[in-house]
Design a protein around this motif. Structure first.
Motif, PDB file in Angstrom:
ATOM      1  N   ALA A  89       0.836  -1.202   0.000  1.00  0.00           N
ATOM      2  CA  ALA A  89       0.000   0.000   0.000  1.00  0.00           C
ATOM      3  C   ALA A  89       0.872   1.254   0.000  1.00  0.00           C
ATOM      4  CB  ALA A  89      -0.918  -0.022   1.216  1.00  0.00           C
ATOM      5  N   LYS A  92       2.193   1.756  -3.473  1.00  0.00           N
ATOM      6  CA  LYS A  92       1.098   2.194  -4.341  1.00  0.00           C
ATOM      7  C   LYS A  92       0.809   3.677  -4.156  1.00  0.00           C
ATOM      8  CE  LYS A  92      -1.620  -1.984  -5.181  1.00  0.00           C
ATOM      9  NZ  LYS A  92      -2.898  -2.649  -4.941  1.00  0.00           N
ATOM     10  N   ARG A  93       0.988   4.163  -2.918  1.00  0.00           N
ATOM     11  CA  ARG A  93       0.731   5.580  -2.650  1.00  0.00           C
ATOM     12  C   ARG A  93       1.733   6.486  -3.370  1.00  0.00           C
ATOM     13  NH1 ARG A  93       0.052   4.387   2.946  1.00  0.00           N
ATOM     14  NH2 ARG A  93      -1.870   3.229   2.733  1.00  0.00           N
ATOM     15  N   THR A 109     -19.689  13.843 -11.961  1.00  0.00           N
ATOM     16  CA  THR A 109     -19.097  15.092 -12.444  1.00  0.00           C
ATOM     17  C   THR A 109     -17.573  14.988 -12.331  1.00  0.00           C
ATOM     18  OG1 THR A 109     -19.065  16.119 -10.277  1.00  0.00           O
ATOM     19  CG2 THR A 109     -21.099  16.377 -11.550  1.00  0.00           C
ATOM     20  N   GLU A 112     -16.683  15.109  -8.716  1.00  0.00           N
ATOM     21  CA  GLU A 112     -16.999  13.851  -8.012  1.00  0.00           C
ATOM     22  C   GLU A 112     -16.000  12.751  -8.376  1.00  0.00           C
ATOM     23  OE1 GLU A 112     -21.829  14.497  -7.629  1.00  0.00           O
ATOM     24  OE2 GLU A 112     -21.005  13.428  -9.333  1.00  0.00           O
ATOM     25  N   GLU A 115     -12.965  13.469  -6.353  1.00  0.00           N
ATOM     26  CA  GLU A 115     -13.208  13.126  -4.940  1.00  0.00           C
ATOM     27  C   GLU A 115     -13.176  11.606  -4.750  1.00  0.00           C
ATOM     28  OE1 GLU A 115     -15.915  17.022  -3.745  1.00  0.00           O
ATOM     29  OE2 GLU A 115     -16.890  15.132  -4.228  1.00  0.00           O
ATOM     30  N   TYR A 116     -13.800  10.923  -5.710  1.00  0.00           N
ATOM     31  CA  TYR A 116     -13.857   9.460  -5.635  1.00  0.00           C
ATOM     32  C   TYR A 116     -12.445   8.862  -5.634  1.00  0.00           C
ATOM     33  CZ  TYR A 116     -14.798   4.673  -7.209  1.00  0.00           C
ATOM     34  OH  TYR A 116     -14.834   3.303  -7.328  1.00  0.00           O
ATOM     35  N   PHE A 117     -11.653   9.230  -6.640  1.00  0.00           N
ATOM     36  CA  PHE A 117     -10.314   8.641  -6.735  1.00  0.00           C
ATOM     37  C   PHE A 117      -9.396   9.159  -5.622  1.00  0.00           C
ATOM     38  CE2 PHE A 117     -11.850   7.838 -11.088  1.00  0.00           C
ATOM     39  CZ  PHE A 117     -11.660   6.470 -11.100  1.00  0.00           C
ATOM     40  N   ARG A 119     -10.388   9.771  -2.529  1.00  0.00           N
ATOM     41  CA  ARG A 119     -10.717   8.953  -1.341  1.00  0.00           C
ATOM     42  C   ARG A 119     -10.103   7.571  -1.463  1.00  0.00           C
ATOM     43  NH1 ARG A 119     -16.089  11.204  -1.584  1.00  0.00           N
ATOM     44  NH2 ARG A 119     -16.207  12.885  -0.077  1.00  0.00           N
ATOM     45  N   MET A 120     -10.086   7.042  -2.695  1.00  0.00           N
ATOM     46  CA  MET A 120      -9.474   5.724  -2.904  1.00  0.00           C
ATOM     47  C   MET A 120      -7.997   5.750  -2.513  1.00  0.00           C
ATOM     48  SD  MET A 120     -11.596   3.643  -3.984  1.00  0.00           S
ATOM     49  CE  MET A 120     -13.283   4.094  -3.898  1.00  0.00           C
ATOM     50  N   GLN A 121      -7.404   6.913  -2.638  1.00  0.00           N
ATOM     51  CA  GLN A 121      -5.990   7.052  -2.285  1.00  0.00           C
ATOM     52  C   GLN A 121      -5.805   7.462  -0.831  1.00  0.00           C
ATOM     53  OE1 GLN A 121      -3.459   6.153  -3.984  1.00  0.00           O
ATOM     54  NE2 GLN A 121      -4.275   5.892  -6.049  1.00  0.00           N
ATOM     55  N   GLY A 122      -6.907   7.539  -0.081  1.00  0.00           N
ATOM     56  CA  GLY A 122      -6.815   7.806   1.346  1.00  0.00           C
ATOM     57  C   GLY A 122      -6.935   9.276   1.723  1.00  0.00           C
ATOM     58  N   ARG A 124      -8.986  12.752   2.532  1.00  0.00           N
ATOM     59  CA  ARG A 124     -10.320  13.068   3.059  1.00  0.00           C
ATOM     60  C   ARG A 124     -10.334  14.477   3.620  1.00  0.00           C
ATOM     61  NH1 ARG A 124     -10.326  11.603   8.765  1.00  0.00           N
ATOM     62  NH2 ARG A 124      -8.187  11.098   9.262  1.00  0.00           N
ATOM     63  N   ILE A 164      -6.441  12.982 -12.289  1.00  0.00           N
ATOM     64  CA  ILE A 164      -6.851  11.887 -11.390  1.00  0.00           C
ATOM     65  C   ILE A 164      -5.608  11.108 -10.963  1.00  0.00           C
ATOM     66  CG2 ILE A 164      -7.978   9.608 -11.394  1.00  0.00           C
ATOM     67  CD1 ILE A 164     -10.333  10.972 -12.847  1.00  0.00           C
TER      68      ILE A 164
END
Lengths: 325, 262
Positions: A89, A92-93, A109, A112, A115-117, A119-122, A124, A164
């Motif tokens: 992990a 990967k970061r 959008t 969004e 924001e989605y990707f 959050r996937m990367q940690g 927030r 992204i």
């Protein structure tokens, strides 16, 4: 434009001395009886460089990138990222990936998606919001941030796709044909952002079909053909191998008869344009002086063929069908 | 300890993110995802319940329209939970969004949980909408809300897992419609949506008992109406066993990267 696409820190942490990417003797077969997609391929990418991977369609470029990202496992050989041979992990970061096809959700959008990707990367909270806004600014898509991606143009999708991959400020960025089939403005913007990331110390590995893109961005390149390295060198060293170059000259006046210029081979394209073939003993200054002595004034000059393209074709031909026989 | 907590918090955020994305996906295209099931089942209520149902008479001691409500609601749950995961995950694979998840620092099981939760959410949302439509035509009262909710949740989970496995193996959009058309629909129709098991000859009753959907529909019918052709414990037990099998299989496929990393 100094948009903040610089990572918050430089270097690759504890593995500072290790190359960013090391590929050693990688073999990849998709079926035991099929010819290898990659055949004993080795590449080392030092930290902080822009490294270009070139090759014709089906050469194995995307397979190599998929192995680097952990999407495929090599049949044999090893891959190390920043000195680590497993994609934990933490590793990967460090890694940002920009795939060839924009991997974005059409019903979300642009904001969004980021924001989605993110959050996937940690990411927030405030940090996520800050990175999303920075990425929208980097990609210059702020005006479309709250529209669904399905309504974006191809260039906007590519730009969003790029940022992204940058949302978590990776130290190693892997891009697969990042400017494929987009408008000149978007391409220029992406080039500019990649140069800014390079200046900030990010290691960039990219594949491209556009040889002028490789020539303008990369100092080191590898040419892959049929899964093997056809050439791996620095760009200046590769270009120095050209024995002759052809330049196209636009002239101020009309030239009805071509003069004899010692050593230069001239050919008329039309009344106001000529082509000059120069070898390594010639200089541009020498050419201009010879033309000036004959009363010919030059308005502009350009390479007839992209220099890298010529070398590329030579190298790929050399490693093509003849080399297999 | 703190690191461990932080890791679980990260997983929770990731799970929530995938779930919210899935919710947005199907809610934004509600005309394609929610409305068709509502209209179709509305038509079933009108045709089978109101027009033909009156001539059929009571079934298992119930008004025919009341009898078919649980089966139709569960049919919506099954098809929608399956369809949500199969289409969403296959699209992710086809358009290669999934690669962004696979290169992110997230374990496979969190990705699986997010997609399954999305499928369950759509299955229950559409099931709820269909139940809402049913209330226009019937006056059913929940016999046991916990059984209803429990079997609805388990059924949606099971078929979400089925959708995920189908999506993993699918190589084209045609491949994602084969199972719903040739397996799910016949099993659902033959699972006692429109009839009681008692109506079948003994031989066909035995055959029907091999259909797992029969157990789910009957357990759901018990939850809504208080009648069932099969024991409740068997229905819950079988559904749980199927869930565990498909869960283990899905995780193994994801871990090996079958259909994704090949």
């Amino acid at each position: 434009m100094g948009v903040a696409c610089t990572p918050s820190s430089t270097g690759l942490g504890g593995a500072a001395a290790a190359p960013a990417i090391e590929v050693q003797h990688v073999l990849k077969r998709f079926r035991p009886d099929a010819p290898p997609a990659l055949d004993d391929l080795s590449i080392t990418v030092p930290q902080g460089v822009i490294f270009g991977i070139l090759g014709p369609n089906g050469a194995g470029k995307t397979t190599l990138l998929s192995i680097l990202c952990g999407l495929l496992k090599p049949t044999a050989g090893s891959v190390r990222l920043a000195g680590h041979d497993t994609l934990t992990a933490e590793v990967k970061r460090m890694l940002g990936v920009v795939p060839q096809e924009p991997a974005i959700y059409p019903t979300l959008t642009g904001r969004e998606n980021l924001e989605y990707f993110g959050r996937m990367q940690g990411l927030r909270g405030a940090r996520l919001a800050e990175r999303v806004n920075a990425c929208l600014q980097i990609a210059e898509i702020g005006d479309q941030a709250d529209r669904r991606v399905e309504h974006y143009s191809g260039g906007y999708k590519r730009r969003l796709n790029l940022v992204i991959g940058l949302i978590h400020e990776p130290r190693i960025l892997i891009l697969d044909e990042p400017t494929l089939a987009i408008d000149p403005h978007s391409r220029s913007l992406i080039h500019q952002r990649l140069r800014e990331l390079h200046a900030a110390g990010v290691t960039i590995l990219l594949t491209t079909h556009y040889l002028e893109e490789a020539e303008s961005l990369c100092r080191n390149i590898a040419i892959i053909d049929q899964g093997r390295i056809a050439e791996r060198t620095s760009l200046p060293r590769l270009l120095s191998r050209l024995h002759t170059e052809t330049f196209v000259l636009n002239l101020k006046g009309r030239v009805t008869e071509l003069p004899e210029l010692g050593g230069f081979v001239l050919q008329a394209v039309d009344d106001c344009t000529i082509e000059v073939e120069m070898n390594r003993a010639h200089t541009i200054n020498g050419l201009f002086e010879a033309l000036s002595r004959n009363g010919i004034e030059v308005i502009s000059l350009r390479n007839k063929q992209n220099r890298l393209e010529r070398l590329f074709l030579e190298l790929v031909d050399r490693h093509g069908p003849e080399s297999e026989t | 300890m703190r690191g461990e907590l932080w890791r679980w918090r990260r997983y929770w955020i990731t799970f929530q993110t995938i779930l919210i994305k899935e919710l947005l996906r199907f809610l934004r295209i509600w005309v394609q995802t929610i409305l068709p099931s509502v209209i179709t089942t509305g038509l079933y209520f009108i045709i089978f319940g109101q027009l033909i149902g009156e001539r059929i008479g009571p079934m298992a001691g119930l008004n025919y329209l009341d009898f078919i409500v649980p089966g139709l609601v569960l049919m919506a749950v099954i098809t929608n939970s399956y369809a949500n995961v199969v289409s969403s995950f296959y699209s992710s694979k086809f358009s290669r969004y999934i690669e962004e998840l696979l290169v992110a620092p997230i374990p496979d099981w969190v990705i699986l949980a997010g997609y399954i939760a999305g499928g369950v959410a759509r299955g229950l949302a559409v099931g709820g909408a269909v139940l809402g439509v049913a209330l226009f035509f019937t006056e059913i009262h929940l016999h046991d809300p916990w059984v209803t909710l429990g079997i609805g949740l388990l059924t949606a989970t099971l078929f979400s897992l089925g959708g995920l496995i189908n999506a993993i193996y699918a190589n084209s959009f045609d491949d994602i419609s084969i199972v719903p058309t040739f397996v799910l629909t016949p099993l659902t129709y033959l699972g006692g949506v429109f009839y009681s098991l008692e109506l079948l000859p003994e031989f066909w009753q035995g055959i029907s008992l091999a259909n797992p959907i029969l157990y789910m529909i009957n357990a759901f019918r018990y939850g809504l109406l208080g009648v069932s052709d099969v024991p409740l414990g068997v229905a819950f037990g079988m559904t749980l066993v199927f869930i565990l099998i498909l869960l283990a299989y899905s995780l193994s496929l994801l871990r090996r990267g079958v259909g994704i990393k090949t």
